[in-house]
Design a protein around this motif. Sequence first.
Motif, PDB file in Angstrom:
ATOM      1  N   ASP A 221       0.834  -1.209   0.000  1.00  0.00           N
ATOM      2  CA  ASP A 221       0.000   0.000   0.000  1.00  0.00           C
ATOM      3  C   ASP A 221       0.869   1.260   0.000  1.00  0.00           C
ATOM      4  O   ASP A 221       0.570   2.243  -0.696  1.00  0.00           O
ATOM      5  N   LEU A 222       1.958   1.234   0.775  1.00  0.00           N
ATOM      6  CA  LEU A 222       2.849   2.395   0.816  1.00  0.00           C
ATOM      7  C   LEU A 222       3.550   2.602  -0.527  1.00  0.00           C
ATOM      8  O   LEU A 222       3.773   3.745  -0.947  1.00  0.00           O
ATOM      9  N   ILE A 223       3.900   1.506  -1.197  1.00  0.00           N
ATOM     10  CA  ILE A 223       4.534   1.622  -2.513  1.00  0.00           C
ATOM     11  C   ILE A 223       3.587   2.299  -3.492  1.00  0.00           C
ATOM     12  O   ILE A 223       3.996   3.159  -4.284  1.00  0.00           O
ATOM     13  N   GLN A 224       2.293   1.962  -3.425  1.00  0.00           N
ATOM     14  CA  GLN A 224       1.330   2.614  -4.317  1.00  0.00           C
ATOM     15  C   GLN A 224       1.215   4.100  -4.010  1.00  0.00           C
ATOM     16  O   GLN A 224       1.159   4.928  -4.921  1.00  0.00           O
ATOM     17  N   SER A 225       1.158   4.447  -2.733  1.00  0.00           N
ATOM     18  CA  SER A 225       1.088   5.867  -2.374  1.00  0.00           C
ATOM     19  C   SER A 225       2.354   6.598  -2.812  1.00  0.00           C
ATOM     20  O   SER A 225       2.284   7.736  -3.305  1.00  0.00           O
ATOM     21  N   ALA A 226       3.507   5.949  -2.657  1.00  0.00           N
ATOM     22  CA  ALA A 226       4.775   6.575  -3.049  1.00  0.00           C
ATOM     23  C   ALA A 226       4.845   6.802  -4.553  1.00  0.00           C
ATOM     24  O   ALA A 226       5.528   7.727  -5.016  1.00  0.00           O
ATOM     25  N   SER A 227       4.150   5.963  -5.328  1.00  0.00           N
ATOM     26  CA  SER A 227       4.138   6.127  -6.790  1.00  0.00           C
ATOM     27  C   SER A 227       2.973   7.011  -7.241  1.00  0.00           C
ATOM     28  O   SER A 227       2.710   7.104  -8.436  1.00  0.00           O
ATOM     29  N   LEU A 286       7.164   8.528   3.516  1.00  0.00           N
ATOM     30  CA  LEU A 286       5.858   8.082   4.026  1.00  0.00           C
ATOM     31  C   LEU A 286       6.013   7.347   5.353  1.00  0.00           C
ATOM     32  O   LEU A 286       5.239   7.560   6.286  1.00  0.00           O
ATOM     33  N   VAL A 287       7.012   6.474   5.429  1.00  0.00           N
ATOM     34  CA  VAL A 287       7.229   5.718   6.667  1.00  0.00           C
ATOM     35  C   VAL A 287       7.678   6.653   7.782  1.00  0.00           C
ATOM     36  O   VAL A 287       7.280   6.490   8.945  1.00  0.00           O
ATOM     37  N   ASN A 288       8.496   7.651   7.454  1.00  0.00           N
ATOM     38  CA  ASN A 288       8.914   8.634   8.459  1.00  0.00           C
ATOM     39  C   ASN A 288       7.713   9.390   9.022  1.00  0.00           C
ATOM     40  O   ASN A 288       7.631   9.665  10.220  1.00  0.00           O
ATOM     41  N   PHE A 313      13.738   1.104   8.998  1.00  0.00           N
ATOM     42  CA  PHE A 313      13.177   0.899   7.663  1.00  0.00           C
ATOM     43  C   PHE A 313      14.036   1.591   6.610  1.00  0.00           C
ATOM     44  O   PHE A 313      14.348   1.009   5.573  1.00  0.00           O
ATOM     45  N   GLU A 314      14.427   2.838   6.882  1.00  0.00           N
ATOM     46  CA  GLU A 314      15.244   3.572   5.915  1.00  0.00           C
ATOM     47  C   GLU A 314      16.569   2.863   5.680  1.00  0.00           C
ATOM     48  O   GLU A 314      17.028   2.731   4.537  1.00  0.00           O
TER      49      GLU A 314
END
Length: 329
Positions: A221-227, A286-288, A313-314
């Motif tokens: 889900d985060l990958i989609q938001s990041a793209s 996003l994770v931050n 994560f980073e």
Amino acid sequence: MKRVTFTSESSSSCQLIYGEKLLERVPESLKILDSGARKALQIHPEDEYLMPGGEHIKSIDRVLEVYQVLRASGRRAVTVIGGGSLIDLVGYAASTHGEVDRLFLYPTTTVSQIMPPLSGFSINFEFIKNLLKSCGLPDRVYVDTDLTYDTMYRIHRGEIFFPLLVAYSLDERLFKYVLNHIISGDEVTRELWGDIIYSASSIFVKSIGSSRTVVGCWVGDLIQSASRLRTEYSTALIYGAILELHIARTSGLMDGSGKDDLYEALRVLGKLDRSMKIDVSSLVDLVNQKGGVKIALPASSGESSHWITARDFETLVRDRPWMEFGSVL
């Protein structure tokens, strides 16, 4: 024909019906179709309304469009024929519309067949994946395995990755069963494909409400938001799983046997033709913002999930060797 009944905490229930040629018995209703699926399936039902598929369709503007279609049709029952994005959109609109009594779903992609929406529906807002959610449950989900068998066959069994991933995440015995078929190289018949879809979907339904979820969903889900929602969900799920497993492996949260089994399955399946370039900086940002991210662990692990801090994560996502795992795809 097989059936599974799912009952929510509110005592509402949904019946999942598994079989072939189920599109021949679509209930009387307004039919909202994915235009691409309609072309591929060569179907022309009465009372149809066409909409495109894809993650970008899950927007407030499209919800209002569905409201207008419902009002013009005068129908109180709606059938959705399409992939997960269209199902989410129409499900959200139907569950927030006071005059819709019944909702029927015909998922047309492997991911939407094995992971049916039984925990409500979500749409995107300001390029954030699934930011707006509604409670709701379809009356019936018709899982017609004919709709995905030909797709699976065209791309050289690559679609088996998704039921394999669900099994890997939720049921070690089913994972071994599917893995053995993959490694053997035997033909995946329509009957076997139907059995795999039914089994994976059944264990997914049973997992709803438990602490376990499918590996890759949270980071996907985060990958989609990041793209900015340009990445297909199935592709984001693949790379979300790769990244979550890399984090689990590097952090010592998985034993060696589970890793080796999945590597072997991926090696045999070969390339899935779903290459993508992840915007690592946007993903890390996003994770931050969230202070970290939860990752799912497979059924063979003692834990069901683990919280990863934003700093860890980073460090792990910028560790380029994790992409070597993805290269087997």
